[in-house]
Enzyme design. Structure first.
Site, PDB file in Angstrom:
ATOM      1  N   LYS A  78      45.169  41.821  49.990  1.00  0.00           N
ATOM      2  CA  LYS A  78      44.929  41.917  51.432  1.00  0.00           C
ATOM      3  C   LYS A  78      46.262  42.224  52.103  1.00  0.00           C
ATOM      4  O   LYS A  78      47.311  41.709  51.670  1.00  0.00           O
ATOM      5  CB  LYS A  78      44.370  40.569  51.908  1.00  0.00           C
ATOM      6  CG  LYS A  78      43.928  40.519  53.358  1.00  0.00           C
ATOM      7  CD  LYS A  78      43.352  39.127  53.687  1.00  0.00           C
ATOM      8  CE  LYS A  78      42.783  39.044  55.085  1.00  0.00           C
ATOM      9  NZ  LYS A  78      42.197  37.698  55.354  1.00  0.00           N
ATOM     10  N   SER A 153      37.457  38.073  57.223  1.00  0.00           N
ATOM     11  CA  SER A 153      38.426  39.126  57.478  1.00  0.00           C
ATOM     12  C   SER A 153      38.896  39.854  56.214  1.00  0.00           C
ATOM     13  O   SER A 153      39.363  40.974  56.301  1.00  0.00           O
ATOM     14  CB  SER A 153      39.662  38.534  58.177  1.00  0.00           C
ATOM     15  OG  SER A 153      40.317  37.602  57.328  1.00  0.00           O
ATOM     16  N   SER A 177      36.946  33.688  55.510  1.00  0.00           N
ATOM     17  CA  SER A 177      37.406  35.067  55.325  1.00  0.00           C
ATOM     18  C   SER A 177      37.480  35.558  53.890  1.00  0.00           C
ATOM     19  O   SER A 177      37.653  36.751  53.661  1.00  0.00           O
ATOM     20  CB  SER A 177      38.779  35.249  55.978  1.00  0.00           C
ATOM     21  OG  SER A 177      38.624  35.359  57.366  1.00  0.00           O
TER      22      SER A 177
END
Lengths: 485, 479
Positions: A78, A153, A177
């Protein structure tokens, strides 16, 4: 089976037997990214050259017999993890040109074991979102249906696994997330106990809730990745100095006598019938495997979302103050003076959702409101934590859905933040309680979209949820289903 | 109407740790801009603070030395505001739960003792520094130097117990002396290692409610503190007398004019949005740790002063001068260890040693005459080897050359002459050469005795034992 489809342990076996080199595997994944990412948009940055150099290094290590289970394995992170020399944006325009001078501890640990970084993954801006739509680099699409959101996310982390663009990825989980996108993309996502994994070098959203964890193709890979990144880090005062067990030892398909709690507060009116059906099926499977079910109560569940949006935004309003245009990141070219520079740089650099949360959090901490909002939220947080501890006096794990619905359509909730916030209703309490949970594929909706179940464990009870997740995975075929892309 | 001033002081004490409070960077003063920085003190994304244990130990030291309770659990908080020298957009400080609570210091002003309450001491990080400079290729610009960012500070907050500028200065001096004694601060006010903000208000004498206060910033010497407070008291009284009202505000002291001027009003005051820093766990301090620190504390000035009077029999004045700094008192005691007579040692330390330091601008720690050698010198006087007067000459030589006193005495032939035969010979010569004065003395003008002593000492080049000279002279003159 294609090289890009393998799990960590499958690829490791082939590397070990010298059937394939890390360079070949890395090339296969880079080609896959090139072929699929124009559609999926899981990556913000692809590090092809660096990856091939690292893969060559890994091959040397393998040839020299210095091999770890992660040596030569192509992974992606990420874009919230700092990577030295590789642009790290956190999905924000304000960091669009930011190249960090140091590595996040979790990436450092993977790198030292010989993992190969193929790129940095898309996400909601500053990890604020449940759909990956708030990224400054465009939405990531769900590989199972490109019109749908991949969740957020860590949407890129899950989409990259579903699209077979990386062998394993890391995400972060502040209110769901990791688990929610894993559920939406049909992968395994594990959020460890707060303090289990170092946050050093992970761009902070809400410091008391953020936690690093893996998104993988199966439970074994999750156990491998967790074992690699977990453990005390002297650079993070909130990381806990406690031995890291060998999580792969928990990969035993045995849940006989396991006491599974079903919280009655999680039967909410908005629960999608497909999700409910998948959950019922999961319960039936566990029963067949010999697990026992216990009705439990987590009485303060109703307050979790409100509590989360006070604490997370309060911390975020302070954490994001450093993006002021002075030392790094975007600085407005228009600015006249100091205050003007602050205002314009931040106005231009941050997206709407980030601004909304900074304002919310600033308000919650303001003098005269602090007691009513932030302090009250902290008290409720303690109550929620106690709910879980009490439940774990009678059960080993708690079983819930990950999200109330299958992945929704891109744009569907973007103008209704409150609806969007409710998509994390089952995952948020786990972050508030600081405990661990894993999302495991448990079925497909009528329109063929993945659904995940959530197993919640007691603090530092990662072994028990890995074991329960593994047993379910071995008894079902859901993790073998693949997005058609 | 008569007015009473009410003053409280907030003092920032920069700690003498080698590294910063939340990272491993050096705290050394004067390095090239931004050369002592890392991701943590630069406030880079993802960086996290880790508390320096030494800072906690120093805070406990300060707390114990000023009679505080050490909190078993204290919490770091974020103070949020934007400024270019503040890299994270917040300062890590302590707010609701500081490390030290409820302390006090006893001061004395014009012979009157008074106890000044100290509300709290808390730990925090310093900010960086803004430099407005002509940057090559850019022109006139503002630059940020973050070497100082994250330097450890203690903030010592007094109760509003001070009633005059003199009391404020006495309190400040006492606190300054203590932190320097403790070895936790270099006390350098010019470089900002010890700096003070003053909260000043006035009220009618006898009133139970305090007036509105102004906070005065930037007072960085004892003299300025006195000046700033006196000016501010006068300003507020005049304002009230003229029918005006004191407003709550922050004022800046201007050392050039000796006045204060408004910096920002109440409405511009920041809302710092304090909240517990989630990156740092609550600080838990065990009783054992506190006791360990207590045992390691040096003797504090007040205790030392009392001991010098009670045990060494020194007068108050001597005791006060000697204990004014820890280094001076340590020097005195090192000498006393080898020559255990307090008063002569005190006289020499306060006399020759201090004079030498003042003339050369040296600190006591750099004194060219070691306390051990000074003790040897005093022993030579005691043994009658040299006179007190010669000893001063020897001391000067020691100061210049660093040699041992015995060696100097030997080398320069300064050994005192006590041999009566030798001295008698000199006396006879002097008396023979000064018959007139001999007559005067015998005629009852006894003052001339001093003249004879001087002559004899000169003739012996100062080496004659003065006691023997006195004796023999008297005998010969009275014949």
């Amino acid at each position: 089976m294609e090289l890009y489809e393998l799990t960590i342990h499958e690829l490791h076996d082939r590397l070990k037997r010298k059937e394939v080199s890390s360079v070949e595997a890395t090339r296969a994944l880079l080609a896959r990214i090139e072929a699929t990412d124009p559609k999926v948009n899981a990556f913000i940055t692809v590090t092809a050259d660096e990856a091939l150099t690292a893969a060559q290094e890994a091959d040397k290590r393998i040839a020299a017999g210095e091999m770890d289970v992660l040596t030569g394995i192509p992974v992606a992170l990420k874009d919230i993890f700092l990577t030295r020399g590789v642009r790290t944006t956190c999905g924000s325009k304000i960091l669009a040109g930011f190249v960090p001078p140091y590595d996040a501890t979790s990436w450092e640990r993977l790198r030292e074991r010989g993992a190969v970084l193929v790129g940095k993954l898309n996400q909601d801006e500053f990890a604020m979102g449940s759909s990956c739509e708030s990224s400054a680099f465009g939405s990531t699409k769900n590989p199972w249906d490109l019109a749908c959101i991949p969740g957020g996310s860590s949407g890129g982390s899950a989409a990259a696994i579903a699209a077979r663009q990386a062998t394993a990825t890391l995400g972060t989980d502040t209110g769901g997330s990791i688990r929610q996108p894993a559920s939406h993309c049909g992968c395994v996502g594990l959020k460890p106990t707060y303090g289990r994994v170092s946050r050093y070098g992970v761009i902070a959203y809400a410091s008391s809730l953020d936690q690093v964890g893996p998104v993988t193709r199966d439970v074994r890979d999750a156990a491998i990745m967790l074992g690699a990144v977990a453990g005390h880090d002297p650079k993070d005062s909130t990381s806990v100095d406690r031995p890291v067990p060998d999580y792969t030892r928990s990969l035993v398909p045995d849940v006989k006598g396991l006491k599974v709690g079903l919280p009655r507060e999680y039967h909410i009116p908005g629960l999608d019938p497909d999700v409910k059906q998948a959950m019922d099926a999961a319960i039936a499977t566990y029963r067949q495997l010999g697990a026992e079910f216990v009705d439990i109560s987590l009485p303060h569940t109703d307050y979790a979302v409100a509590t989360y949006y006070l604490i997370a935004t309060a911390e975020a309003s302070s954490n994001l103050a450093r993006y002021d245009g002075v030392r790094f990141g975007h600085r407005s070219a228009e600015a006249g003076g100091l205050v003007d520079m602050y205002n314009k740089s931040r106005a231009e650099g941050f997206g709407a959702e980030v601004k909304r949360r900074i304002m919310l959090g600033t308000y919650a901490l303001s003098s005269g409101y602090y007691d009513a909002y932030y302090l009250k939220a902290q008290k409720v947080r303690t109550l929620i934590m106690h709910d879980f501890l009490k439940a774990f006096e009678t059960v080993d794990v708690i079983l819930t859905p990950v999200a109330p619905t299958p992945p929704f359509r891109i744009g569907e909730k973007v103008n209704d933040p409150l609806q969007m916030y409710l998509s994390d209703i089952f995952t948020i309490p786990v972050n508030l309680a600081g405990t661990c949970a894993v999302s495991v594929p448990t079925g497909l909706s009528q329109s063929g979209l993945p659904i995940g179940l959530q197993l919640i464990g007691r603090p530092f009870g990662e072994e028990s949820i890995i074991k329960a997740a593994y047993a379910f995975e071995q008894a079902t075929e859901w993790h073998k289903k693949k997005a058609d892309i | 109407m008569n007015y009473q001033a009410v003053i409280g002081l907030e003092v920032h004490v920069q700690l003498l740790t080698n590294s910063k409070i939340f990272c491993g960077c050096s705290t050394k003063f004067g390095a090239a801009p931004n050369s002592q920085t890392c991701p943590v003190c630069l406030g880079l994304p993802g960086a996290l603070p880790v508390l320096n244990k030494k800072v906690v130990e120093y805070a406990i030291r300060a707390g114990l030395a000023t009679n505080h309770t050490i909190a078993p659990r204290s919490v770091f908080a974020r103070k949020n505001y934007f400024y270019p020298d503040l890299p994270k957009g917040y300062q890590i400080s302590q707010y609701e739960l500081p490390i030290c609570i409820n302390g006090h210091l006893d001061i004395e002003v014009e012979g009157e003792a008074k106890r000044i309450g100290i509300t709290r001491i808390h730990m925090e990080e310093d900010a960086g520094k803004l430099v407005h400079a002509d940057v090559p290729g850019v022109g006139d610009d503002s630059c940020v130097d973050l070497n100082r960012a994250c330097t450890p500070l203690l903030e010592v907050v007094s109760e509003p117990d001070l009633r005059s500028a003199d009391e404020a200065v006495a309190y400040l001096k006492k606190l300054h002396q203590i932190v320097v004694y403790l070895g936790i601060c270099d006390g350098n006010m010019e470089e900002g290692s010890f700096r003070c903000d003053a909260n000043v208000s006035v009220m009618p004498v006898g009133s139970a409610t305090f007036g509105t206060r102004a906070e005065i910033k930037n007072v960085n010497s004892f003299r300025f503190v006195k000046q700033a407070i006196e000016y501010e008291i006068e300003r507020q009284i005049e304002l009230i007398e003229e029918g005006g009202k004191v407003v709550q505000e922050t004022r800046l002291f201007d050392p050039n004019s000796g006045t204060t001027r408004s910096m920002r009003g109440k409405e511009e005051a920041h809302d710092y949005r304090y909240f517990p820093d989630p990156d740092l766990v609550p600080l838990v301090i065990s009783d054992d740790w506190v006791e360990d620190v207590r045992l390691s504390l040096p003797e504090l000035p007040a205790a030392r002063l009392a001991r010098y009077q009670a045990e060494l029999g020194l007068p108050f004045y001597d005791a006060e001068v000697l204990t004014a700094s820890r280094e001076l008192a340590d020097y005195f005691e090192a000498c006393l260890n080898r020559y255990p007579q307090a008063k002569p040692v005190a006289n020499w330390v306060m006399g020759e040693v201090t004079r030498g330091l003042n003339d050369s601008g040296l600190a006591i720690t750099a004194c060219p005459v070691s306390p051990e050698l000074l003790a040897e010198l005093l022993k030579l006087i005691d043994a009658g080897t040299i006179s007190n007067k010669i000893a001063k000459t020897v001391f000067d030589e020691m100061w210049q050359s660093g040699k041992a006193p015995a060696a100097i005495v030997e080398e320069k032939g300064l050994v005192q002459v006590s041999d009566t035969g030798e001295i008698e010979k000199i006396i006879d010569e002097i008396l023979a050469a000064n018959q007139g004065q001999v007559e005067e003395f015998r005629g009852g003008k006894e003052k001339v005795f001093g003249f004879f002593v001087g002559q004899v000492m000169r003739a012996s080049k100062g080496k004659a034992n003065p006691a023997v000279v006195n004796d023999l002279l008297l005998k010969k003159l009275k014949g």
